[in-house]
Design a protein around this motif. Structure first.
Motif, PDB file in Angstrom:
ATOM      1  N   ARG A 190      32.261  53.644  41.441  1.00  0.00           N
ATOM      2  CA  ARG A 190      31.042  53.340  40.726  1.00  0.00           C
ATOM      3  C   ARG A 190      30.363  52.021  41.233  1.00  0.00           C
ATOM      4  NH1 ARG A 190      32.239  51.196  36.079  1.00  0.00           N
ATOM      5  NH2 ARG A 190      34.512  50.984  36.426  1.00  0.00           N
ATOM      6  N   GLU A 191      29.000  52.272  41.212  1.00  0.00           N
ATOM      7  CA  GLU A 191      28.192  51.247  41.946  1.00  0.00           C
ATOM      8  C   GLU A 191      28.192  49.852  40.982  1.00  0.00           C
ATOM      9  OE1 GLU A 191      24.345  52.541  42.799  1.00  0.00           O
ATOM     10  OE2 GLU A 191      25.232  53.986  44.148  1.00  0.00           O
ATOM     11  N   SER A 192      28.760  50.037  39.904  1.00  0.00           N
ATOM     12  CA  SER A 192      28.613  48.749  39.045  1.00  0.00           C
ATOM     13  C   SER A 192      29.423  49.090  37.744  1.00  0.00           C
ATOM     14  CB  SER A 192      26.981  48.399  38.420  1.00  0.00           C
ATOM     15  OG  SER A 192      26.599  49.411  37.464  1.00  0.00           O
ATOM     16  N   GLY A 193      30.070  48.089  37.153  1.00  0.00           N
ATOM     17  CA  GLY A 193      30.641  47.901  36.048  1.00  0.00           C
ATOM     18  C   GLY A 193      30.320  48.198  34.724  1.00  0.00           C
ATOM     19  N   PRO A 194      30.848  48.240  33.742  1.00  0.00           N
ATOM     20  CA  PRO A 194      31.944  47.370  33.544  1.00  0.00           C
ATOM     21  C   PRO A 194      33.376  47.877  34.340  1.00  0.00           C
ATOM     22  CG  PRO A 194      31.730  48.560  31.431  1.00  0.00           C
ATOM     23  CD  PRO A 194      30.394  48.698  32.272  1.00  0.00           C
ATOM     24  N   TRP A 195      34.142  47.140  34.802  1.00  0.00           N
ATOM     25  CA  TRP A 195      35.095  47.482  35.703  1.00  0.00           C
ATOM     26  C   TRP A 195      36.651  47.848  34.932  1.00  0.00           C
ATOM     27  CZ3 TRP A 195      32.657  48.493  40.040  1.00  0.00           C
ATOM     28  CH2 TRP A 195      31.394  47.765  40.298  1.00  0.00           C
ATOM     29  N   ASP A 196      37.411  48.557  35.845  1.00  0.00           N
ATOM     30  CA  ASP A 196      38.821  48.665  35.333  1.00  0.00           C
ATOM     31  C   ASP A 196      39.402  47.425  36.066  1.00  0.00           C
ATOM     32  OD1 ASP A 196      41.047  50.393  34.020  1.00  0.00           O
ATOM     33  OD2 ASP A 196      41.757  50.134  35.972  1.00  0.00           O
ATOM     34  N   SER A 197      40.654  46.932  35.557  1.00  0.00           N
ATOM     35  CA  SER A 197      41.210  45.880  36.360  1.00  0.00           C
ATOM     36  C   SER A 197      42.067  46.508  37.816  1.00  0.00           C
ATOM     37  CB  SER A 197      42.212  45.246  35.566  1.00  0.00           C
ATOM     38  OG  SER A 197      43.281  46.383  35.111  1.00  0.00           O
ATOM     39  N   GLY A 198      42.192  47.850  37.670  1.00  0.00           N
ATOM     40  CA  GLY A 198      42.680  48.477  38.680  1.00  0.00           C
ATOM     41  C   GLY A 198      41.895  48.628  39.974  1.00  0.00           C
ATOM     42  N   GLU A 199      40.480  48.692  39.947  1.00  0.00           N
ATOM     43  CA  GLU A 199      39.499  49.020  40.889  1.00  0.00           C
ATOM     44  C   GLU A 199      39.045  47.713  41.431  1.00  0.00           C
ATOM     45  OE1 GLU A 199      36.395  51.301  39.467  1.00  0.00           O
ATOM     46  OE2 GLU A 199      36.258  50.244  37.660  1.00  0.00           O
ATOM     47  N   PRO A 200      38.426  47.763  42.747  1.00  0.00           N
ATOM     48  CA  PRO A 200      37.786  46.702  43.276  1.00  0.00           C
ATOM     49  C   PRO A 200      36.464  46.231  42.326  1.00  0.00           C
ATOM     50  CG  PRO A 200      38.078  48.136  44.907  1.00  0.00           C
ATOM     51  CD  PRO A 200      38.388  48.993  43.693  1.00  0.00           C
ATOM     52  N   TYR A 201      36.355  45.342  42.212  1.00  0.00           N
ATOM     53  CA  TYR A 201      35.044  44.346  41.465  1.00  0.00           C
ATOM     54  C   TYR A 201      34.765  43.078  41.978  1.00  0.00           C
ATOM     55  CZ  TYR A 201      38.871  42.285  38.970  1.00  0.00           C
ATOM     56  OH  TYR A 201      40.022  41.174  38.634  1.00  0.00           O
ATOM     57  N   SER A 202      33.493  42.780  41.857  1.00  0.00           N
ATOM     58  CA  SER A 202      32.679  41.463  42.321  1.00  0.00           C
ATOM     59  C   SER A 202      33.380  40.403  41.739  1.00  0.00           C
ATOM     60  CB  SER A 202      31.246  41.718  42.206  1.00  0.00           C
ATOM     61  OG  SER A 202      31.033  41.811  40.638  1.00  0.00           O
ATOM     62  N   VAL A 223      38.004  45.228  32.475  1.00  0.00           N
ATOM     63  CA  VAL A 223      38.954  45.765  31.111  1.00  0.00           C
ATOM     64  C   VAL A 223      40.313  45.755  31.532  1.00  0.00           C
ATOM     65  CG1 VAL A 223      39.439  47.434  29.320  1.00  0.00           C
ATOM     66  CG2 VAL A 223      36.970  47.064  29.978  1.00  0.00           C
ATOM     67  N   VAL A 224      41.108  45.236  30.981  1.00  0.00           N
ATOM     68  CA  VAL A 224      42.750  45.241  31.250  1.00  0.00           C
ATOM     69  C   VAL A 224      43.374  46.098  30.252  1.00  0.00           C
ATOM     70  CG1 VAL A 224      44.658  43.996  32.156  1.00  0.00           C
ATOM     71  CG2 VAL A 224      42.389  42.932  32.416  1.00  0.00           C
ATOM     72  N   ARG A 225      43.378  47.244  30.563  1.00  0.00           N
ATOM     73  CA  ARG A 225      43.781  48.378  29.626  1.00  0.00           C
ATOM     74  C   ARG A 225      45.481  48.138  29.637  1.00  0.00           C
ATOM     75  NH1 ARG A 225      46.933  51.338  27.388  1.00  0.00           N
ATOM     76  NH2 ARG A 225      46.540  53.176  26.463  1.00  0.00           N
ATOM     77  N   GLY A 226      46.037  48.074  30.531  1.00  0.00           N
ATOM     78  CA  GLY A 226      47.848  48.110  30.496  1.00  0.00           C
ATOM     79  C   GLY A 226      48.062  49.431  30.546  1.00  0.00           C
ATOM     80  N   ASP A 227      49.743  49.489  30.510  1.00  0.00           N
ATOM     81  CA  ASP A 227      50.123  50.535  30.687  1.00  0.00           C
ATOM     82  C   ASP A 227      50.960  51.158  29.314  1.00  0.00           C
ATOM     83  OD1 ASP A 227      49.498  51.061  33.417  1.00  0.00           O
ATOM     84  OD2 ASP A 227      51.306  49.893  33.857  1.00  0.00           O
ATOM     85  N   GLU A 228      50.750  50.308  28.277  1.00  0.00           N
ATOM     86  CA  GLU A 228      51.734  50.679  27.097  1.00  0.00           C
ATOM     87  C   GLU A 228      50.749  51.857  26.429  1.00  0.00           C
ATOM     88  OE1 GLU A 228      48.847  47.547  26.077  1.00  0.00           O
ATOM     89  OE2 GLU A 228      50.277  47.946  27.705  1.00  0.00           O
ATOM     90  N   PRO A 229      51.570  52.754  25.635  1.00  0.00           N
ATOM     91  CA  PRO A 229      50.964  53.806  24.916  1.00  0.00           C
ATOM     92  C   PRO A 229      50.126  53.296  23.938  1.00  0.00           C
ATOM     93  CG  PRO A 229      53.373  54.245  24.976  1.00  0.00           C
ATOM     94  CD  PRO A 229      52.976  52.934  25.595  1.00  0.00           C
ATOM     95  N   MET A 230      48.716  53.822  23.788  1.00  0.00           N
ATOM     96  CA  MET A 230      48.014  53.142  22.563  1.00  0.00           C
ATOM     97  C   MET A 230      47.326  54.505  21.676  1.00  0.00           C
ATOM     98  SD  MET A 230      46.394  49.802  24.157  1.00  0.00           S
ATOM     99  CE  MET A 230      45.408  49.173  22.624  1.00  0.00           C
ATOM    100  N   ALA A 231      46.881  54.319  20.674  1.00  0.00           N
ATOM    101  CA  ALA A 231      46.336  55.461  19.993  1.00  0.00           C
ATOM    102  C   ALA A 231      44.788  55.302  20.442  1.00  0.00           C
ATOM    103  CB  ALA A 231      46.410  55.628  18.522  1.00  0.00           C
TER     104      ALA A 231
END
Length: 233
Positions: free
Chosen positions: A35-47, A183-191
């Motif tokens: 993507r060219e702009s966010g919001p970003w996922d913490s696992g991808e490159p961001y400005s 956004v830092v989603r994390g790996d834990e299961p969530m509904a």
């Protein structure tokens, strides 16, 4: 040349190569384009820019911003950025891995606004389809913009109110904040639709610990509770 070399391979080896190519092609088909702009996922490159670390969200801040927190009991579930007679409220939620939920959430928000006596209509905005609403408050209809962004296993809801809900210039400042949220989603299961929990930034927690008398619970909150605008149920 490639065809001749493959025929010289053993049948078992040729089959392995074909399977590997099929897996690679399938992975490329499922891969989400950069993507060219966010919001970003913490696992991808961001400005790079100054951000407040709230655990499940890294929130951009600039001079003149006032940051407040949304609380659900003792849990921090959202943040509000106040700037130039305007407010930007942001919440991050868990979402399914493959399916976005903004369309569903948008319908729920529109229904909630209309049930409260307001109006809501869809329109195209800088982040795609958004909801332009008039929400009753103290007997006066207040303009509100509901923005949703579907990310990888998360959903970000942004609500713009105040001057920026009508003024494009004021809105641009808050829209730039949305574009640089991480956004830092994390790996834990969530509904799905479960709020991604936030926390005080490390420097704020450290200040609270340093100022607390030994054995006492500190009564210090560097943020205020932000306004609540139409929660997801």
């Amino acid at each position: 040349m490639f065809g001749r070399r493959r025929r010289e391979e053993s049948p078992a080896r040729a089959e392995e190569i074909e399977q590997a190519e099929e897996i690679e092609q399938a992975g490329q088909a499922e891969r989400v384009p950069a993507r060219e702009s966010g919001p970003w996922d913490s696992g991808e490159p961001y400005s790079e820019r100054e951000r407040v670390d709230l655990g499940g969200m890294r929130l951009p801040v600039d001079p003149g911003f006032e940051v407040q927190l949304n609380l659900a009991g003792d849990q921090i579930v959202g943040a509000v950025v106040m700037a130039d007679e305007s407010a930007l409220q942001v919440h991050a939620f868990a979402a399914p891995k493959r399916n976005g939920i903004w369309a569903e959430v948008r319908d729920e928000l529109a229904e909630g606004v209309k049930s409260a006596g307001g109006t809501a209509e869809e329109r195209e905005g800088p982040f795609g389809v958004e909801l332009a609403a008039e929400v009753p408050a103290d007997g006066v209809a207040q303009p509100v913009r509901y923005i949703g962004v579907d990310g990888p296993r998360w959903f970000l809801r942004a609500v713009i109110s105040g001057r920026a809900a009508r003024d494009a210039g004021a809105a641009a400042t808050l829209e730039s904040v949305i574009r640089d949220i991480v956004v830092v989603r994390g790996d834990e299961p969530m509904a799905p639709k479960e709020a991604i929990e936030l926390r005080l930034p490390p420097e704020a927690r450290q200040a609270m610990e340093q100022q607390a008398p030994e054995g006492d619970v500190p009564d210090l909150n560097p943020f205020q509770r932000g306004p609540e605008i139409a929660e997801i149920r």
